[in-house]
Write an enzyme that holds these catalytic residues in place. Structure first.
Site, PDB file in Angstrom:
ATOM      1  CE1 TYR A 242      -3.916   2.219   0.601  1.00  0.00           C
ATOM      2  CE2 TYR A 242      -2.654   3.141   2.411  1.00  0.00           C
ATOM      3  CZ  TYR A 242      -3.744   3.192   1.568  1.00  0.00           C
ATOM      4  OH  TYR A 242      -4.651   4.214   1.683  1.00  0.00           O
TER       5      TYR A 242
ATOM      6  NE  ARG B  21     -10.714   1.802   6.336  1.00  0.00           N
ATOM      7  CZ  ARG B  21     -10.922   2.516   5.249  1.00  0.00           C
ATOM      8  NH1 ARG B  21     -10.200   3.585   5.009  1.00  0.00           N
ATOM      9  NH2 ARG B  21     -11.870   2.181   4.400  1.00  0.00           N
TER      10      ARG B  21
HETATM   11  P1  NAD Z   1     -12.661   1.882   0.121  1.00  0.00           P
HETATM   12  O1  NAD Z   1     -11.996   0.564   0.171  1.00  0.00           O
HETATM   13  O2  NAD Z   1     -13.988   2.025   0.762  1.00  0.00           O
HETATM   14  O3  NAD Z   1     -12.781   2.402  -1.378  1.00  0.00           O
HETATM   15  C1  NAD Z   1     -11.917   2.014  -2.409  1.00  0.00           C
HETATM   16  C2  NAD Z   1     -12.759   1.732  -3.637  1.00  0.00           C
HETATM   17  O4  NAD Z   1     -11.902   1.372  -4.728  1.00  0.00           O
HETATM   18  C3  NAD Z   1     -13.741   0.561  -3.427  1.00  0.00           C
HETATM   19  O5  NAD Z   1     -15.022   0.911  -3.890  1.00  0.00           O
HETATM   20  C4  NAD Z   1     -13.114  -0.570  -4.254  1.00  0.00           C
HETATM   21  O6  NAD Z   1     -14.073  -1.505  -4.702  1.00  0.00           O
HETATM   22  C5  NAD Z   1     -12.459   0.209  -5.368  1.00  0.00           C
HETATM   23  N1  NAD Z   1     -11.346  -0.512  -6.007  1.00  0.00           N
HETATM   24  C6  NAD Z   1     -10.337  -1.187  -5.393  1.00  0.00           C
HETATM   25  N2  NAD Z   1      -9.518  -1.720  -6.318  1.00  0.00           N
HETATM   26  C7  NAD Z   1     -10.019  -1.355  -7.537  1.00  0.00           C
HETATM   27  C8  NAD Z   1      -9.618  -1.604  -8.874  1.00  0.00           C
HETATM   28  N3  NAD Z   1      -8.524  -2.331  -9.157  1.00  0.00           N
HETATM   29  N4  NAD Z   1     -10.373  -1.083  -9.884  1.00  0.00           N
HETATM   30  C9  NAD Z   1     -11.488  -0.359  -9.621  1.00  0.00           C
HETATM   31  N5  NAD Z   1     -11.920  -0.105  -8.366  1.00  0.00           N
HETATM   32  C10 NAD Z   1     -11.179  -0.592  -7.347  1.00  0.00           C
HETATM   33  O7  NAD Z   1     -11.626   2.929   0.762  1.00  0.00           O
HETATM   34  P2  NAD Z   1     -11.768   4.485   1.065  1.00  0.00           P
HETATM   35  O8  NAD Z   1     -11.493   4.669   2.497  1.00  0.00           O
HETATM   36  O9  NAD Z   1     -13.001   5.037   0.463  1.00  0.00           O
HETATM   37  O10 NAD Z   1     -10.502   5.037   0.269  1.00  0.00           O
HETATM   38  C11 NAD Z   1     -10.597   5.681  -0.981  1.00  0.00           C
HETATM   39  C12 NAD Z   1      -9.231   6.186  -1.391  1.00  0.00           C
HETATM   40  O11 NAD Z   1      -8.736   7.107  -0.413  1.00  0.00           O
HETATM   41  C13 NAD Z   1      -8.189   5.074  -1.504  1.00  0.00           C
HETATM   42  O12 NAD Z   1      -7.370   5.322  -2.632  1.00  0.00           O
HETATM   43  C14 NAD Z   1      -7.391   5.213  -0.230  1.00  0.00           C
HETATM   44  O13 NAD Z   1      -6.073   4.775  -0.398  1.00  0.00           O
HETATM   45  C15 NAD Z   1      -7.462   6.702   0.030  1.00  0.00           C
HETATM   46  N6  NAD Z   1      -7.276   7.002   1.470  1.00  0.00           N
HETATM   47  C16 NAD Z   1      -8.265   6.728   2.372  1.00  0.00           C
HETATM   48  C17 NAD Z   1      -8.051   6.993   3.721  1.00  0.00           C
HETATM   49  C18 NAD Z   1      -9.095   6.736   4.778  1.00  0.00           C
HETATM   50  O14 NAD Z   1      -8.837   6.991   5.962  1.00  0.00           O
HETATM   51  N7  NAD Z   1     -10.287   6.289   4.447  1.00  0.00           N
HETATM   52  C19 NAD Z   1      -6.811   7.532   4.142  1.00  0.00           C
HETATM   53  C20 NAD Z   1      -5.838   7.764   3.182  1.00  0.00           C
HETATM   54  C21 NAD Z   1      -6.085   7.513   1.842  1.00  0.00           C
HETATM   55  N1  UDP Z   2      -6.374  -0.548  15.795  1.00  0.00           N
HETATM   56  C1  UDP Z   2      -6.757  -1.131  16.998  1.00  0.00           C
HETATM   57  N2  UDP Z   2      -7.803  -1.998  16.977  1.00  0.00           N
HETATM   58  C2  UDP Z   2      -8.498  -2.306  15.838  1.00  0.00           C
HETATM   59  C3  UDP Z   2      -8.118  -1.717  14.625  1.00  0.00           C
HETATM   60  C4  UDP Z   2      -7.037  -0.845  14.633  1.00  0.00           C
HETATM   61  O1  UDP Z   2      -6.167  -0.867  18.055  1.00  0.00           O
HETATM   62  O2  UDP Z   2      -9.446  -3.119  15.941  1.00  0.00           O
HETATM   63  C5  UDP Z   2      -5.264   0.421  15.803  1.00  0.00           C
HETATM   64  C6  UDP Z   2      -4.174   0.113  14.786  1.00  0.00           C
HETATM   65  O3  UDP Z   2      -3.222  -0.756  15.342  1.00  0.00           O
HETATM   66  C7  UDP Z   2      -3.618   1.506  14.520  1.00  0.00           C
HETATM   67  C8  UDP Z   2      -4.818   2.423  14.671  1.00  0.00           C
HETATM   68  O4  UDP Z   2      -5.781   1.680  15.417  1.00  0.00           O
HETATM   69  O5  UDP Z   2      -2.652   1.844  15.489  1.00  0.00           O
HETATM   70  C9  UDP Z   2      -5.445   2.846  13.340  1.00  0.00           C
HETATM   71  O6  UDP Z   2      -5.659   1.680  12.564  1.00  0.00           O
HETATM   72  P1  UDP Z   2      -6.382   1.713  11.149  1.00  0.00           P
HETATM   73  O7  UDP Z   2      -6.259   0.342  10.580  1.00  0.00           O
HETATM   74  O8  UDP Z   2      -7.740   2.289  11.301  1.00  0.00           O
HETATM   75  O9  UDP Z   2      -5.568   2.762  10.303  1.00  0.00           O
HETATM   76  P2  UDP Z   2      -4.000   2.995  10.015  1.00  0.00           P
HETATM   77  O10 UDP Z   2      -3.178   2.093  10.878  1.00  0.00           O
HETATM   78  O11 UDP Z   2      -3.853   2.708   8.569  1.00  0.00           O
HETATM   79  O12 UDP Z   2      -3.803   4.412  10.387  1.00  0.00           O
END
Ligand code: NAD
Ligand code: UDP
Length: 312
Positions: free
Chosen positions: A144, A185
């Site tokens: 990732y 998450r």
């Molecule tokens: P999510 O998993 O809910 O959404 C991702 C979407 O992409 C899904 O609908 C999935 O089906 C689609 N997808 C995955 N692989 C694909 C492919 N090969 N072709 C077409 N579609 C595909 O996650 P999210 O939280 O909505 O994240 C959206 C974007 O934001 C991602 O790129 C993620 O890396 C980025 N992001 C999210 C967070 C967060 O906290 N939610 C933080 C940092 C970055």
């Molecule tokens: N985490 C946790 N319990 C859970 C899921 C996540 O304690 O059931 C912790 C995880 O180890 C991390 C933080 O929460 O330190 C955020 O995790 P998440 O997977 O949401 O996001 P990221 O690590 O990518 O920031």
């Protein structure tokens, strides 16, 4: 009316972006392969005359005439992106190449949903955009982190070499309705566990920190970022600066849900960052005074209400 393509549009963040851009009078194509996203997130938009769905995988090329592309396609939760790490890298890297190629051909503006994970386990706190990060290239999170870092490289190179109009947004931990209940998450896990009166799984001692942004604040920031002048490419951090310990998040969610759950401690996953908090001074300067407005308790209230509605 702008024509907008949103890859990953059926996911958590993408579904909010689709809705907001449609409500503002745009023509929206939602492209998704439904790996982690779901039609349930966008089914209420299907009767909208300016909404279209494309079942497609971004690792394959795609063509549509649009003005703007938001590239969100990529699984975002550790259990989903680690399920098939090779596919995760392909999605980030080949997806970026395919979407940048499309943007170049049709002269569209393109925004990359990058991530705070490009900073890895940061040695600088809070993280400004100028920090290059502390990332393990061969660990469990690397598919990732390095995939997203390579996508940023490609965005910059297409901009410099081919004059593609790019925007890079580094998104910090975001939560809200439409998160997948089983995506692992922390916010969704803790709320689902609390609503079921199950044990709350805190990984490690729970002293690691994160800063949680409500999805509406993020969507506002992404749209403002897309609308900045062409000369501003980013990267720009989009996140909330209020930092919380994970153990305190667990306690707050137990209190807010009135749950009988107990906190238990499980092993800390490999390369789990110890602390994370964005420096958002660049976003505040360049995005018209943008700043997250939704406090954690207010955002959690809406998110808890959402999970109550979908959990039997
Ligand atoms: P999510 O998993 O809910 O959404 C991702 C979407 O992409 C899904 O609908 C999935 O089906 C689609 N997808 C995955 N692989 C694909 C492919 N090969 N072709 C077409 N579609 C595909 O996650 P999210 O939280 O909505 O994240 C959206 C974007 O934001 C991602 O790129 C993620 O890396 C980025 N992001 C999210 C967070 C967060 O906290 N939610 C933080 C940092 C970055
Ligand atoms: N985490 C946790 N319990 C859970 C899921 C996540 O304690 O059931 C912790 C995880 O180890 C991390 C933080 O929460 O330190 C955020 O995790 P998440 O997977 O949401 O996001 P990221 O690590 O990518 O920031």
């Amino acid at each position: 009316m702008k024509r907008v393509l949103i890859t990953g549009g059926a996911g958590f963040i993408g579904s909010h972006l689709c809705e907001r851009l449609l409500n503002e009078g745009n023509d929206v194509i939602c492209l998704d392969n439904y790996f982690t996203g779901s039609k349930k997130n966008i089914v209420h938009l299907l009767s909208h005359p300016y909404f279209e769905l494309a079942r497609h995988d971004v690792t394959q090329s795609y063509y549509a005439e649009v003005d703007e592309i938001y590239n969100l396609a990529c699984p975002a939760s550790p259990i989903h992106y680690q399920y098939n790490p090779i596919k995760t890298v392909k999605t980030s890297v080949m997806g970026a190449i395919n979407m940048l190629g499309l943007a170049k051909r049709i002269r569209a503006k393109i925004l990359q949903a990058s991530t705070s994970e490009v900073y890895g386990d940061p040695a600088v706190h809070p993280q400004p955009e100028s920090y290059w990060g502390n990332v393990n290239p061969i660990g469990k999170r690397s598919c990732y982190d390095e995939g997203k870092r390579c996508a940023e490289t490609l965005f910059m190179d297409y901009h410099i070499q081919n004059k593609v109009r790019i925007k890079i947004a580094r998104i910090f931990n975001t939560y809200g309705p439409n998160m997948h209940p089983n995506d692992g998450r922390v916010v969704s896990n803790f709320i689902v566990q609390a609503l079921k009166n199950a044990d709350i799984s805190v990984y490690g001692d729970g002293n690691q920190t994160r800063s949680f942004q409500y999805v509406d604040d993020l969507v506002e920031g992404m749209i403002r970022m897309m609308d900045t002048p062409d000369a501003f490419t980013g990267p720009v951090n989009l996140g909330n600066t209020n930092e919380f310990r994970i153990i305190d998040l667990a306690r707050l969610i137990i209190k807010m849900t009135g749950s009988n759950s107990k906190i238990i401690h499980e092993a800390l996953p490999q390369n789990d960052p110890i602390q994370r908090k964005p420096d958002i001074s660049l976003a505040q300067k360049e995005l018209n005074g943008w700043s997250p407005e939704i406090e954690l308790e207010d955002g959690l209230e809406k998110t808890i209400a959402y999970f109550r509605s979908i959990i039997k």
